[in-house]
Design a protein around this motif. Structure first.
Motif, PDB file in Angstrom:
ATOM      1  N   THR A 265      58.297   7.411  63.455  1.00 40.38           N
ATOM      2  CA  THR A 265      57.298   9.096  62.845  1.00 40.38           C
ATOM      3  C   THR A 265      58.092   9.730  62.192  1.00 40.38           C
ATOM      4  OG1 THR A 265      55.627   7.877  64.462  1.00 40.38           O
ATOM      5  CG2 THR A 265      55.331   9.953  62.923  1.00 40.38           C
ATOM      6  N   VAL A 266      57.836  10.284  61.315  1.00 39.52           N
ATOM      7  CA  VAL A 266      58.661  11.621  61.038  1.00 39.52           C
ATOM      8  C   VAL A 266      57.297  12.021  60.313  1.00 39.52           C
ATOM      9  CG1 VAL A 266      60.196  12.257  59.555  1.00 39.52           C
ATOM     10  CG2 VAL A 266      60.444   9.951  60.391  1.00 39.52           C
ATOM     11  N   GLY A 267      57.792  13.056  61.262  1.00 41.43           N
ATOM     12  CA  GLY A 267      55.918  13.685  61.138  1.00 41.43           C
ATOM     13  C   GLY A 267      56.210  15.688  60.701  1.00 41.43           C
ATOM     14  N   VAL A 294      54.154   3.153  57.382  1.00 34.28           N
ATOM     15  CA  VAL A 294      52.332   3.698  56.749  1.00 34.28           C
ATOM     16  C   VAL A 294      52.043   5.059  56.537  1.00 34.28           C
ATOM     17  CG1 VAL A 294      50.147   4.436  57.590  1.00 34.28           C
ATOM     18  CG2 VAL A 294      50.884   1.986  59.048  1.00 34.28           C
ATOM     19  N   GLN A 295      51.902   5.774  55.525  1.00 27.78           N
ATOM     20  CA  GLN A 295      52.111   7.485  55.792  1.00 27.78           C
ATOM     21  C   GLN A 295      50.561   7.482  55.726  1.00 27.78           C
ATOM     22  OE1 GLN A 295      54.234   8.441  51.206  1.00 27.78           O
ATOM     23  NE2 GLN A 295      52.893  11.012  51.449  1.00 27.78           N
ATOM     24  N   ASN A 296      50.710   9.104  56.590  1.00 33.01           N
ATOM     25  CA  ASN A 296      48.966   9.559  56.683  1.00 33.01           C
ATOM     26  C   ASN A 296      48.587  10.339  55.512  1.00 33.01           C
ATOM     27  OD1 ASN A 296      48.898   8.744  59.308  1.00 33.01           O
ATOM     28  ND2 ASN A 296      49.756  10.117  60.098  1.00 33.01           N
ATOM     29  N   MET A 302      51.062  18.693  53.789  1.00 33.32           N
ATOM     30  CA  MET A 302      52.079  18.027  54.567  1.00 33.32           C
ATOM     31  C   MET A 302      51.552  16.902  55.469  1.00 33.32           C
ATOM     32  SD  MET A 302      54.863  20.135  55.090  1.00 33.32           S
ATOM     33  CE  MET A 302      55.078  20.724  56.508  1.00 33.32           C
ATOM     34  N   THR A 303      52.603  15.728  55.275  1.00 31.18           N
ATOM     35  CA  THR A 303      52.244  14.098  56.387  1.00 31.18           C
ATOM     36  C   THR A 303      52.927  14.091  57.159  1.00 31.18           C
ATOM     37  OG1 THR A 303      51.551  11.636  54.404  1.00 31.18           O
ATOM     38  CG2 THR A 303      53.220  13.547  54.109  1.00 31.18           C
ATOM     39  N   ASP A 304      53.009  12.901  57.514  1.00 28.05           N
ATOM     40  CA  ASP A 304      53.417  12.245  59.077  1.00 28.05           C
ATOM     41  C   ASP A 304      54.363  11.135  58.121  1.00 28.05           C
ATOM     42  OD1 ASP A 304      53.044  14.174  60.496  1.00 28.05           O
ATOM     43  OD2 ASP A 304      52.179  12.681  61.501  1.00 28.05           O
ATOM     44  N   ILE A 305      55.068  10.099  57.812  1.00 33.33           N
ATOM     45  CA  ILE A 305      55.278   8.546  57.595  1.00 33.33           C
ATOM     46  C   ILE A 305      55.873   7.564  58.894  1.00 33.33           C
ATOM     47  CG2 ILE A 305      57.432   7.459  56.657  1.00 33.33           C
ATOM     48  CD1 ILE A 305      57.594   9.836  54.412  1.00 33.33           C
ATOM     49  N   SER A 306      54.981   7.054  59.566  1.00 36.36           N
ATOM     50  CA  SER A 306      55.941   6.158  60.430  1.00 36.36           C
ATOM     51  C   SER A 306      56.515   4.563  60.114  1.00 36.36           C
ATOM     52  CB  SER A 306      54.662   6.021  61.606  1.00 36.36           C
ATOM     53  OG  SER A 306      54.016   7.271  62.306  1.00 36.36           O
ATOM     54  N   ILE A 370      44.180  -0.403  66.669  1.00 38.34           N
ATOM     55  CA  ILE A 370      44.917  -0.905  65.726  1.00 38.34           C
ATOM     56  C   ILE A 370      45.541   0.746  65.470  1.00 38.34           C
ATOM     57  CG2 ILE A 370      45.520  -1.448  63.823  1.00 38.34           C
ATOM     58  CD1 ILE A 370      42.323  -3.421  63.752  1.00 38.34           C
ATOM     59  N   GLU A 371      47.223   0.643  65.846  1.00 40.37           N
ATOM     60  CA  GLU A 371      47.721   1.943  65.396  1.00 40.37           C
ATOM     61  C   GLU A 371      48.672   2.340  63.917  1.00 40.37           C
ATOM     62  OE1 GLU A 371      50.659   2.949  68.766  1.00 40.37           O
ATOM     63  OE2 GLU A 371      49.362   1.627  70.263  1.00 40.37           O
ATOM     64  N   MET A 372      48.843  -0.073  63.372  1.00 38.88           N
ATOM     65  CA  MET A 372      49.174   0.607  61.891  1.00 38.88           C
ATOM     66  C   MET A 372      48.958  -1.067  61.344  1.00 38.88           C
ATOM     67  SD  MET A 372      53.630   1.202  62.107  1.00 38.88           S
ATOM     68  CE  MET A 372      54.459   2.476  60.236  1.00 38.88           C
ATOM     69  N   ILE A 373      48.747  -1.034  60.067  1.00 41.56           N
ATOM     70  CA  ILE A 373      48.277  -2.456  59.387  1.00 41.56           C
ATOM     71  C   ILE A 373      49.605  -2.728  58.245  1.00 41.56           C
ATOM     72  CG2 ILE A 373      46.361  -3.316  57.921  1.00 41.56           C
ATOM     73  CD1 ILE A 373      44.561  -1.723  59.334  1.00 41.56           C
ATOM     74  N   SER A 374      49.384  -4.137  58.013  1.00 41.88           N
ATOM     75  CA  SER A 374      49.693  -4.852  57.191  1.00 41.88           C
ATOM     76  C   SER A 374      49.529  -5.895  56.330  1.00 41.88           C
ATOM     77  CB  SER A 374      51.770  -4.337  56.473  1.00 41.88           C
ATOM     78  OG  SER A 374      52.093  -5.388  57.715  1.00 41.88           O
TER      79      SER A 374
END
Ligand code: ASP
Ligand code: MG
Length: 405
Positions: A265-267, A294-296, A302-306, A370-374
């Motif tokens: 995660t890049v916060g 996933v991008q919040n 500001m956002t987080d990219i995981s 669930i932490e991420m979905i694709s």
């Protein structure tokens, strides 16, 4: 009379008894009036042993020499299988990848096949021989010996089947086919008699361990029917074929699991154009394959990219993120290697609403977050804590009606 490519994996040629059993099966196939081309892997865990030896003599693994070393494993198998065939009264000859006309690019340890010149194999077939080809290897455009990546004998088999226009490529292994879930996780998993290329691609890409992904891609592109089956029971296994438009497809055919990836995660990155591009360019430049992203939603710009990467790439990927952190204005880079991914796959998903809802309900009813979905058109994947994976697979297998009676 059919032309059949028969590929035997490491366990199928694991010792002298297994090799004799393989030869007898090839002899039976030939006696039934078929032409056969055999492709073999290295015996048992021989490739791993060779890699260990390399590590014992040198702190580095020069790719050209590693390839030269590893191809020896398949050479041993091909010669032994050919001898065993002779003992069964079947005339045969062994061929290295290079002799079989498998030309690759120069990317050592993971070379791609760029051309096949099967003249020698054709000549062998025409003179009534059974060619036995060493899998996993070729010769590069610079005339060096190359390997096709771990598990690459499957690719050899499919590529030869395509080049020789074989009727079927049979992949013999230590399981009886492709299952609706890993039978070690789900006791009630069932063998699938038939799956489409598209489904098999998704299964192979999300943790199904039976076939190497690249070999399925290759088979789909060249319409080579695959038959995955056991070299211990010899019973019919799973056919991987073109989708049959006249048949109603199962909504969900399989549940797969994969704990080989980690999450980064890049916060605190600014939510503006170019940031994600810069980050993922840096990863691509290092040859790192990124899977789920996933991008919040942004708060105050500001956002987080995981995203997930293979655990083996985690260190390199974290370094790459740290390197561009300042430049893209991120506040932190964190990683988590305690995740797992569970996927459901089915061609019938395309035309059946409610599949996603049932998956999420099943997970939530069992206390799984669930932490991420694709998704793709025939797959839904969820990332969760690694320790929840086995539970999730079992509950989804039941919820989608896949449990064997
Ligand atoms: N012997 C090679 C490996 O272990 C290739 C193969 O088995 O397909 O990766
Ligand atoms: Mg293998």
């Amino acid at each position: 009379m059919a032309l059949i490519v028969q590929k035997f994996g490491g366990t199928s040629v694991g010792d002298a008894d297994r090799i004799r059993a393989v030869a007898e099966h090839v002899a039976r196939t030939k006696a039934a009036g078929n032409d056969v081309v055999v492709v073999v892997s290295a015996m048992g865990k021989f490739t791993d042993d060779l890699i260990r030896l390399a590590d014992d003599v040198s702190p580095t693994r020069p790719p050209r020499e590693l390839d030269m070393l590893l191809t020896a494993g398949e050479r041993i198998s091909m010669a032994l299988v050919s001898m065993a065939l002779g003992a069964c009264g079947v005339d045969s000859a062994s061929f290295t990848g290079s002799q079989a006309g498998i030309i690759t690019d120069t990317d050592h340890t993971r070379a791609k096949i760029i051309e096949i010149r099967p003249d020698r194999l054709r000549e062998a077939l025409d003179s009534g021989l059974v060619p036995v080809v060493a899998g996993f290897q070729g010769v590069s455009t610079k005339r060096d010996i190359t390997t096709l990546g771990r598990g690459g004998s499957d690719v050899t088999a499919v590529a030869l089947a395509a080049a020789l226009k074989a009727d079927v490529c049979e992949i013999y292994t230590d399981v009886t086919g492709v299952f609706s879930a890993d039978p070690r996780v789900v006791l009630k998993a069932r063998r699938l008699p038939k799956v489409s290329f598209d489904e098999m691609m998704e299964i192979a890409a999300t943790g199904g361990r039976v076939l190497m992904l690249r070999s399925v891609e290759f088979a789909r592109r060249h319409s080579v029917p695959l038959h995955v089956r056991s070299s211990f029971t010899w019973e019919p296994g799973t056919w991987i074929v073109e989708e049959d438009p006249t048949m109603e497809e199962a909504v969900v055919s399989a549940v797969t699991d994969d704990t080989s990836e980690a999450k980064i995660t890049v916060g605190g990155v600014p939510d503006r154009p170019g940031i994600a591009a810069r980050l993922f360019r840096e990863l691509a430049n290092r040859g790192i394959n990124v899977d789920m992203i996933v991008q919040n939603t942004s708060a105050k710009g500001m956002t987080d990219i995981s995203f997930t990467v293979g655990k083996t790439d985690l260190e390199a990927a974290t370094k790459a993120c740290e390197l561009v952190k300042e430049e893209i204005g991120a506040t932190e880079v964190t990683s988590d290697d305690n995740i797992g991914r569970v996927s459901i796959i089915g061609a019938g998903m395309k035309s059946n609403p409610g599949v996603t809802a049932l998956m999420f309900e099943t997970l939530s009813n069992n206390g799984i977050n669930i932490e991420m979905i694709s998704t793709s058109s025939i797959r839904i994947s969820c990332v969760m804590r690694a320790e929840k994976v086995a539970d999730a697979v079992r509950h989804l297998h039941t919820a989608f009606g896949l449990d064997a009676a």
